[in-house]
Every structure is written in structure tokens, then in C-alpha cells.
Scaffold this motif. Structure first.
Motif, PDB file in Angstrom:
ATOM      1  N   THR A  30       0.924  -1.497   0.188  1.00  0.00           N
ATOM      2  CA  THR A  30       0.196  -0.131  -0.230  1.00  0.00           C
ATOM      3  C   THR A  30       1.047   0.977   0.286  1.00  0.00           C
ATOM      4  O   THR A  30       1.838   1.021   0.771  1.00  0.00           O
ATOM      5  N   ASP A  31       0.671   1.911  -0.841  1.00  0.00           N
ATOM      6  CA  ASP A  31       1.010   3.064  -1.146  1.00  0.00           C
ATOM      7  C   ASP A  31       0.085   4.780   0.584  1.00  0.00           C
ATOM      8  O   ASP A  31      -0.950   5.550   0.163  1.00  0.00           O
ATOM      9  N   LYS A  32       0.582   5.259   1.223  1.00  0.00           N
ATOM     10  CA  LYS A  32       0.433   5.658   2.549  1.00  0.00           C
ATOM     11  C   LYS A  32       0.646   7.559   2.616  1.00  0.00           C
ATOM     12  O   LYS A  32       1.893   7.465   1.529  1.00  0.00           O
ATOM     13  N   PRO A  33      -0.007   7.967   2.427  1.00  0.00           N
ATOM     14  CA  PRO A  33      -0.211   9.746   1.901  1.00  0.00           C
ATOM     15  C   PRO A  33       1.667  10.252   3.299  1.00  0.00           C
ATOM     16  O   PRO A  33       1.404   9.833   4.029  1.00  0.00           O
ATOM     17  N   ASN A  34       2.039  11.674   2.160  1.00  0.00           N
ATOM     18  CA  ASN A  34       3.245  12.045   3.344  1.00  0.00           C
ATOM     19  C   ASN A  34       3.191  13.517   3.051  1.00  0.00           C
ATOM     20  O   ASN A  34       1.933  13.828   2.194  1.00  0.00           O
ATOM     21  N   MET A  43      -3.265   3.465  -0.143  1.00  0.00           N
ATOM     22  CA  MET A  43      -4.000   3.414  -1.516  1.00  0.00           C
ATOM     23  C   MET A  43      -3.104   2.322  -1.123  1.00  0.00           C
ATOM     24  O   MET A  43      -1.775   1.362  -1.237  1.00  0.00           O
ATOM     25  N   PRO A  44      -4.176   0.822  -2.606  1.00  0.00           N
ATOM     26  CA  PRO A  44      -3.334  -0.644  -2.512  1.00  0.00           C
ATOM     27  C   PRO A  44      -1.808  -0.145  -4.296  1.00  0.00           C
ATOM     28  O   PRO A  44      -2.429   0.983  -4.770  1.00  0.00           O
ATOM     29  N   GLU A  90       9.946  -0.564  -0.252  1.00  0.00           N
ATOM     30  CA  GLU A  90      10.157   0.193  -0.884  1.00  0.00           C
ATOM     31  C   GLU A  90      11.921   0.675  -0.677  1.00  0.00           C
ATOM     32  O   GLU A  90      12.497   0.494  -0.096  1.00  0.00           O
ATOM     33  N   LEU A  91      12.705  -0.295  -2.075  1.00  0.00           N
ATOM     34  CA  LEU A  91      13.719  -0.242  -1.927  1.00  0.00           C
ATOM     35  C   LEU A  91      14.202   0.570  -2.760  1.00  0.00           C
ATOM     36  O   LEU A  91      14.027   1.799  -2.479  1.00  0.00           O
ATOM     37  N   SER A  92      15.477   0.742  -2.437  1.00  0.00           N
ATOM     38  CA  SER A  92      16.117   1.830  -2.489  1.00  0.00           C
ATOM     39  C   SER A  92      16.477   2.310  -3.993  1.00  0.00           C
ATOM     40  O   SER A  92      16.708   1.493  -5.052  1.00  0.00           O
ATOM     41  N   PHE A 205      -3.097   1.840  -7.274  1.00  0.00           N
ATOM     42  CA  PHE A 205      -2.139   2.272  -8.174  1.00  0.00           C
ATOM     43  C   PHE A 205      -1.366   1.511  -8.952  1.00  0.00           C
ATOM     44  O   PHE A 205      -1.323   0.678  -8.114  1.00  0.00           O
ATOM     45  N   MET A 206      -1.053   2.177 -10.171  1.00  0.00           N
ATOM     46  CA  MET A 206      -0.097   0.740 -10.557  1.00  0.00           C
ATOM     47  C   MET A 206       1.381   0.525  -9.778  1.00  0.00           C
ATOM     48  O   MET A 206       1.464  -0.234 -10.010  1.00  0.00           O
ATOM     49  N   GLY A 207       1.671   1.267  -8.946  1.00  0.00           N
ATOM     50  CA  GLY A 207       3.038   1.052  -8.293  1.00  0.00           C
ATOM     51  C   GLY A 207       3.621   1.256  -9.269  1.00  0.00           C
ATOM     52  O   GLY A 207       4.279   1.251 -10.256  1.00  0.00           O
ATOM     53  N   ASP A 208       5.066   0.393  -8.479  1.00  0.00           N
ATOM     54  CA  ASP A 208       6.043   0.714  -9.215  1.00  0.00           C
ATOM     55  C   ASP A 208       6.548  -0.424 -10.206  1.00  0.00           C
ATOM     56  O   ASP A 208       7.036  -0.956 -11.451  1.00  0.00           O
ATOM     57  N   THR A 209       5.609  -1.068  -9.805  1.00  0.00           N
ATOM     58  CA  THR A 209       5.046  -2.598 -10.808  1.00  0.00           C
ATOM     59  C   THR A 209       4.804  -2.167 -12.420  1.00  0.00           C
ATOM     60  O   THR A 209       4.970  -2.907 -13.413  1.00  0.00           O
ATOM     61  N   GLY A 210       3.801  -1.345 -12.230  1.00  0.00           N
ATOM     62  CA  GLY A 210       3.490  -0.833 -13.567  1.00  0.00           C
ATOM     63  C   GLY A 210       3.854   0.088 -14.250  1.00  0.00           C
ATOM     64  O   GLY A 210       3.954   0.259 -15.605  1.00  0.00           O
ATOM     65  N   ALA A 211       4.468   1.102 -13.497  1.00  0.00           N
ATOM     66  CA  ALA A 211       5.531   2.068 -14.116  1.00  0.00           C
ATOM     67  C   ALA A 211       7.055   1.433 -14.216  1.00  0.00           C
ATOM     68  O   ALA A 211       6.897   2.171 -15.548  1.00  0.00           O
ATOM     69  N   LEU A 212       7.107   0.767 -14.022  1.00  0.00           N
ATOM     70  CA  LEU A 212       8.845  -0.042 -14.443  1.00  0.00           C
ATOM     71  C   LEU A 212       8.626  -0.886 -15.461  1.00  0.00           C
ATOM     72  O   LEU A 212       9.149  -0.475 -16.998  1.00  0.00           O
TER      73      LEU A 212
END
Length: 354
Positions: A30-34, A43-44, A90-92, A205-212
């Protein structure tokens, strides 16, 4: 067969996205707001998995043939696995870069996908020689990150990627490159199915899975469609991907000027600037869609134009993007060289008239 495959890919993406949404919540992807992010609730963010699964099913059904097919599939698995790990843990930046390089190296060496030379418009060739491998890898990693960087608003990366895929597939059809047409439209259908849930207000959200994955596949398809051709033609994928490339270039310059690490995120990207100007979330996304569509249209016109007209078109496009960048503060509020020149010219013209 292609039409049937595309319908299947779209339906799979539509049906599987809600399941992935639940799965992402269960496993904690999930993506937490900041402070840096626009959304206000958790959001997932594993939605890109739906696009990838749809892509794999489409490839299994259609089985488009190309010497680089296996390498592209392996590279896709590597880049998606990198994205999944990032969405979970959340990889570096360095670890993510290693995953991107591994995927790029796979298509370059296993798939023998390299830009070896470019035919120059006035005769002769520009040979890359030993630089062909690093140039190709730089292109793949650069475009992968460019798509990732614009993934900041609901539906933004999915929509811009869809517009790029439509343009790349359309121009590949004109050139008779059926493999690029097949793969490009398969990915397009999966992305559009996911966009149904991702457009504002997004439920996933697509996350890095989708964007990458989208960045990787678009970079590879653009090389398959335009490698080893004329200099004028090679500029076409750069134009098609003009929005993410421009945003990335300005981000790099901005961080160098401000003495910031290149991997450090900020809130000065194109979409952030438009939001600060008072545009709504949806208005901002639609405006960037329009920019991406303009770039796609220019790429089509450019491909059919003579050399002189093509060069003039590029010059006007560069000036337009510089004007927009300065107007919205993409480089900061103190960077306005073009606007200053225009102001001086306007004052000078006014004095001459008086």
C-alpha cells in the motif's frame, strides 16, 4: 486473431484489477500519504500486476514472432519482480537501478537489441561502435525511469503511456512492423483496462510494478521500431515520449542546480507545478494527456516531413516546451531566460513603434 486477443487482454485487466486490489491490501503493498504525495488516504499500489498478467496472456495467445521475444519476456519478468519488491518493501534507488540494468542487459545481450548506427540525413552514418551497448542500455533505463517519475497523479502514467503506445503501434503499422504492433496493442489494452480503476478518483495505483514495466516495454518497442534507421526517424521515439523525457530532463537539471542527489524526490515535477497553479487533479491530468497527444501528433507529421520542415518542427517544439516550463515554474521561479528575451523583444518593438 489480433482483435480477439486484444479483447481478451482488456477483459482480463478489467476483471483481475479488483482482485489485485484486495491482494495488495492483504500483503501490505500500500501507498501511505506523506508530505510529497498528493493522495490523502492509504491506497493499494500493486495495480501494474494486472497490466503485466494481461500482457503475458496476450503474448501466449498471439505468440508474436521476433528474435528478441524471449529476451523481452525475461526482461519483463525481471523489471516486474523489481517493481513488486519495491511496492512491498520500498527498495533503495540503487537496488531499483540494479533491477532496471538487469532487465536492460537481458534484451541487449540475450535479445541482441542494440542501436549500432544511425544513417545521417545528408549522407553517411553515425557509427556507435563500442558505445552501442551503453547507449541502448541508457535509453532503456532512462525511459523506464521517465515513466516512473510522472506516476504522481491518478491515471497520469497509465494515460500518457497509452498515448505513447497508440502512437508507436500506429507508426509501426505504417512501417509494416507487425511484432511492435502486436505487443504495443496488447500492452495498450491491459493499460486501458487498468485505467478504468486508476483514473481520478483512483481506487488503486499501478505502483512501481506498473510504472517500471510500462517504461521498460515502451523503451524496448521504440527501439524495435526505429533502430538502425535515419537520424530523422530515430528522433521519432524521442518526440513520442516527449512529456516524460522533458519532465525527467528538467528534474535532472533542477537537482544539479540545487545541489540535490539525482535520486532524491521532490514536488516540482510537471504535475506538481500545474496543481500549484490552481488546476484540479483531473484538469492537470487531462492537460498532460493533451501535451502527450500533441507530441504524438507532431511525431506523425515529423515522420512524413522533409528534412528542413522536420528540423523547423523540432525547433518550435523545443521552444514551446521551454516556454511552458518557464511559465509554470518547472525549473523554479527564478529561471526564465526565454521569457526575459521575449519581454526585451516586446519592449524593444514597443519603443520602435512609438
Amino acid at each position: 486473431m489480433l482483435f480477439f486477443t486484444l479483447i481478451v487482454c482488456f477483459i482480463i485487466s478489467i476483471l483481475i484489477t479488483p482482485l489485485i486490489k484486495k491482494f495488495a491490501v492483504v500483503i501490505g503493498a500500500t501507498d501511505k500519504p506523506n508530505q510529497r504525495k498528493v493522495h490523502q488516504s492509504t491506497m493499494p499500489r500493486l495495480g501494474g500486476l494486472a497490466i503485466f498478467i494481461s500482457f503475458i496472456v496476450g503474448m501466449l495467445i498471439l505468440q508474436p514472432i521476433n528474435p528478441a521475444s524471449i529476451a523481452i519476456l525475461i526482461g519483463s519478468f525481471i523489471i516486474v519482480l523489481t517493481g513488486i519488491c519495491d511496492d512491498l518493501f520500498e527498495l533503495s534507488a540503487k537496488v531499483k537501478l540494479l533491477g532496471q540494468l538487469a532487465a536492460a542487459f537481458t534484451v541487449v545481450f540475450l535479445g541482441d537489441l542494440q542501436v549500432i548506427f544511425i544513417n545521417l540525413p545528408f549522407g553517411g552514418q553515425l557509427e556507435f561502435g563500442y558505445l552501442s551497448i551503453p547507449f541502448t542500455i541508457l535509453w532503456i533505463v532512462g525511459i523506464t525511469n521517465a515513466i516512473n517519475l510522472i506516476d504522481g497523479l491518478d491515471g497520469l502514467a497509465a494515460g500518457v503511456s497509452s498515448i505513447a503506445l497508440v502512437t508507436i503501434s500506429g507508426m509501426a503499422l505504417i512501417q509494416g512492423n507487425l511484432f511492435v504492433v502486436a505487443v504495443g496493442t496488447i500492452v495498450l489494452m491491459g493499460t486501458l483496462g487498468f485505467l478504468f480503476y486508476n483514473f481520478h478518483p483512483a481506487s488503486i495505483f499501478m505502483g512501481d510494478t506498473g510504472a517500471l514495466f510500462l517504461g521498460f516495454i515502451i523503451s524496448v518497442l521504440s527501439l524495435l521500431g526505429y533502430k538502425n534507421v535515419t537520424f530523422i526517424s530515430f528522433v521519432i521515439p524521442v518526440i513520442i515520449l516527449g512529456v516524460p523525457i522533458t519532465d525527467t530532463i528538467f528534474a535532472i537539471i533542477r537537482r544539479i542546480v540545487n545541489n540535490q542527489p539525482l535520486s532524491e524526490p521532490d514536488k516540482s515535477h510537471l504535475h506538481h507545478c500545474l496543481l500549484r497553479l490552481g488546476y484540479t487533479h483531473r484538469q492537470t491530468v487531462l492537460m498532460i494527456y493533451a501535451m502527450a497527444a500533441l507530441f504524438g501528433l507532431v511525431a506523425v507529421i515529423y515522420s512524413q516531413a522533409r528534412i528542413g520542415v522536420a528540423v523547423l518542427l523540432i525547433g518550435l517544439l523545443v521552444l514551446l516546451m521551454e516556454y511552458i516550463a518557464e511559465k509554470i515554474g518547472l525549473m523554479g521561479n527564478d529561471f526564465h531566460p526565454l521569457l526575459k528575451i521575449m519581454r526585451i523583444f516586446k519592449i524593444s518593438t514597443a519603443k520602435n513603434r512609438s
